[in-house]
Design an enzyme around this catalytic site. Structure first.
Site, mmCIF file in Angstrom:
data_model
loop_
_atom_site.group_PDB
_atom_site.id
_atom_site.type_symbol
_atom_site.label_atom_id
_atom_site.label_comp_id
_atom_site.label_asym_id
_atom_site.label_seq_id
_atom_site.Cartn_x
_atom_site.Cartn_y
_atom_site.Cartn_z
ATOM 1 N N GLY A 46 0.821 -1.201 0.000
ATOM 2 C CA GLY A 46 0.000 0.000 0.000
ATOM 3 C C GLY A 46 0.860 1.258 0.000
ATOM 4 C CB SER A 47 0.081 4.661 1.154
ATOM 5 O OG SER A 47 -1.048 4.822 0.316
ATOM 6 C CB THR A 48 4.326 1.544 3.639
ATOM 7 O OG1 THR A 48 4.158 0.299 2.947
ATOM 8 C CG2 THR A 48 3.353 1.611 4.801
ATOM 9 C CE LYS B 290 0.520 6.578 -1.961
ATOM 10 N NZ LYS B 290 -0.642 7.238 -1.337
#
Length: 464
Positions: free
Chosen positions: A207-209, A211
């Protein structure tokens, strides 16, 4: 007649040569692997003869020890389910796993001077002794991490980014290794898979980790992107595919995009970087390798650069698509940002001693990979610090100390999103890096971040 005897001689000579080649292959090539196989009966024979050594935590608390009573040798695990997947087990029927397997020869006194001492002891009828292993893990913090997981499926990794020393490696659900004989059939059939060490072998969309990896990839391509503004209307259309965002964030720079976890910005950054540059950064962070932590660990996976369509690239840039990683890998990614772009080799074992108490192996901190530059790491750190101050990761805040972090809520086909948090503290001089994942638990900011904050606070209070 002579010809027949000659043919028979050639046949026998050929068979003998084949046997010599096979035995040489088994002894020289396959020998070490067979010797270290957890089901090797040789180890089981040694168990009956040798007083197996003890595994201690970093403060000298026994995590695995041998109890000799009434002529029987029983292995005891005082921490029970709190350290089960990491410490592992030994069993004459079910083999051995974890650190018990990895350090079997040391614990059984089969290495170095102990091997000669125990050979002499056996001839003289004296007790044979194994060596001891001291870990970097703190048993109290390990218990706290398991309590914070509360039986939910997930994992926590806490390590020192300056050295690679692992302080916590928790996996849930777990099992009691002291009752292996009674519960083995249930463990094999349990759909929750308690035997798997989720911290090292879990395969999760990050997920967004993820990024922070995308940010490092983009900045490696063009450092000026750190100052550029991106417009976020709440979605991005890529080749006809609409990638939705959590909100319409408006004009954001990189720091703000990390803080509010803007999908639109990072999908654009992934497309700007391109598949080759993106995968180059992923490899630089070691995410496609098995972390050399000393026990089995899974390598991350993602679509090959040549197979990445723009849609797949945009999805991968926000930690979706075909990207799968473990909590240990994401803890190391956070550690890279904390340690100015350098990833230290992770390790669980601090020291190994022989049966006389002489240290035969002392782990030294060593560099594993250089993931990115100090300049890029600093720019990403600013965004992660902002995320805890006034962004999605505020629940990870710790009183009196600035935490840097990144949340993630990873979509998956098996139900509700996985809740993620990665980060480090204190953000100005980091000495702790953490990764938390809770399966199908919802929002990373609401669920995983508080777990990380509580663990970081306890670790700092304990002097780490």
């Amino acid at each position: 007649m002579k010809q027949n005897i000659l043919k028979l001689g050639y046949l026998l000579l050929g068979l003998l040569l084949a046997l010599v080649i096979y035995l040489s292959y088994m002894q020289l090539y396959r020998g070490p692997a067979l010797a270290d196989n957890p089901y090797n009966r040789r180890y089981q024979e040694y168990e009956a003869q040798v007083r197996r050594g003890t595994i201690y935590d970093t403060k000298g608390v026994p995590l695995a020890k041998s109890d000799y009573s009434q002529g029987k040798n029983r292995r005891v695990y005082p921490a029970g389910q709190n350290t089960a997947q990491m410490i592992g087990y030994i069993h004459e029927r079910y083999g051995r796993a974890g650190l018990e397997s990895a350090y079997d020869r040391n614990l059984l006194g089969m290495e170095g001077a102990d091997s000669f001492r125990n050979l002499l002891n056996r001839f003289l009828g004296r007790e044979q002794l194994g060596g001891d292993v001291t870990l970097t893990v703190d048993a109290a913090l390990q218990k706290l991490a398991m309590d914070l997981l509360g039986g939910r499926r997930g994992a926590v990794v806490l390590l020192d980014p300056r050295t690679g020393a692992v302080r916590v490696m928790a996996s849930s659900p777990s099992y009691d290794p002291n009752r292996l004989e009674d519960i083995w059939p249930q463990l094999l059939q349990d759909p929750q898979a308690p035997l798997i060490n989720r911290a090292t072998q879990g395969a999760y969309p990050p997920g967004s980790t993820f990024k922070i990896i995308t940010a490092a990839a983009a900045l490696a391509t063009d450092l000026s992107l750190a100052e550029k503004s991106f417009d976020c209307p709440g979605y991005l259309v890529v080749n006809g595919f609409k990638l939705d965002d959590t909100a319409a964030h408006g004009e954001v720079d990189l720091t703000r995009a990390i803080a509010v976890s803007c999908n639109t910005t990072f999908a654009q950054l992934g497309l700007i970087t391109g598949a080759e540059g993106f995968q180059r950064a992923v490899k630089a962070f070691g995410l496609l390798q098995e972390p050399p932590v000393g026990i089995p660990a899974r390598a991350g996976t993602m679509a090959a650069a040549g197979a990445m369509t723009p849609t797949e690239l945009a999805s991968s840039a926000i930690g979706q698509g075909e990207v799968l990683v473990s909590p240990l890998q994401m803890a190391l990614a956070a550690a890279a940002i904390a340690n100015k772009g350098v990833i230290m080799q992770p390790y669980l074992v601090d020291a190994v001693k022989d049966s006389l108490g002489t240290t035969v192996k002392q782990q030294a901190a060593r560099t594993w990979l250089t993931a990115t530059t100090p300049e890029i790491a600093e720019k990403i750190k600013a965004g992660m610090t902002s995320a805890v101050k006034n962004g999605t990761a505020q629940a990870a805040a710790v009183s009196g100390m600035q935490v840097a972090g990144k949340t993630g809520s990873a979509q998956n086909p098996q139900g509700q999103t996985h809740a993620w948090f990665i980060g480090f503290a204190p953000s100005d001089r980091p000495r702790l890096a953490v990764a938390v994942v809770l399966e199908n638990a919802g929002s990373g900011g609401a669920v995983a971040a508080p777990v990380a904050g509580s663990l970081l606070a306890a670790a700092v209070a304990a002097g780490y």
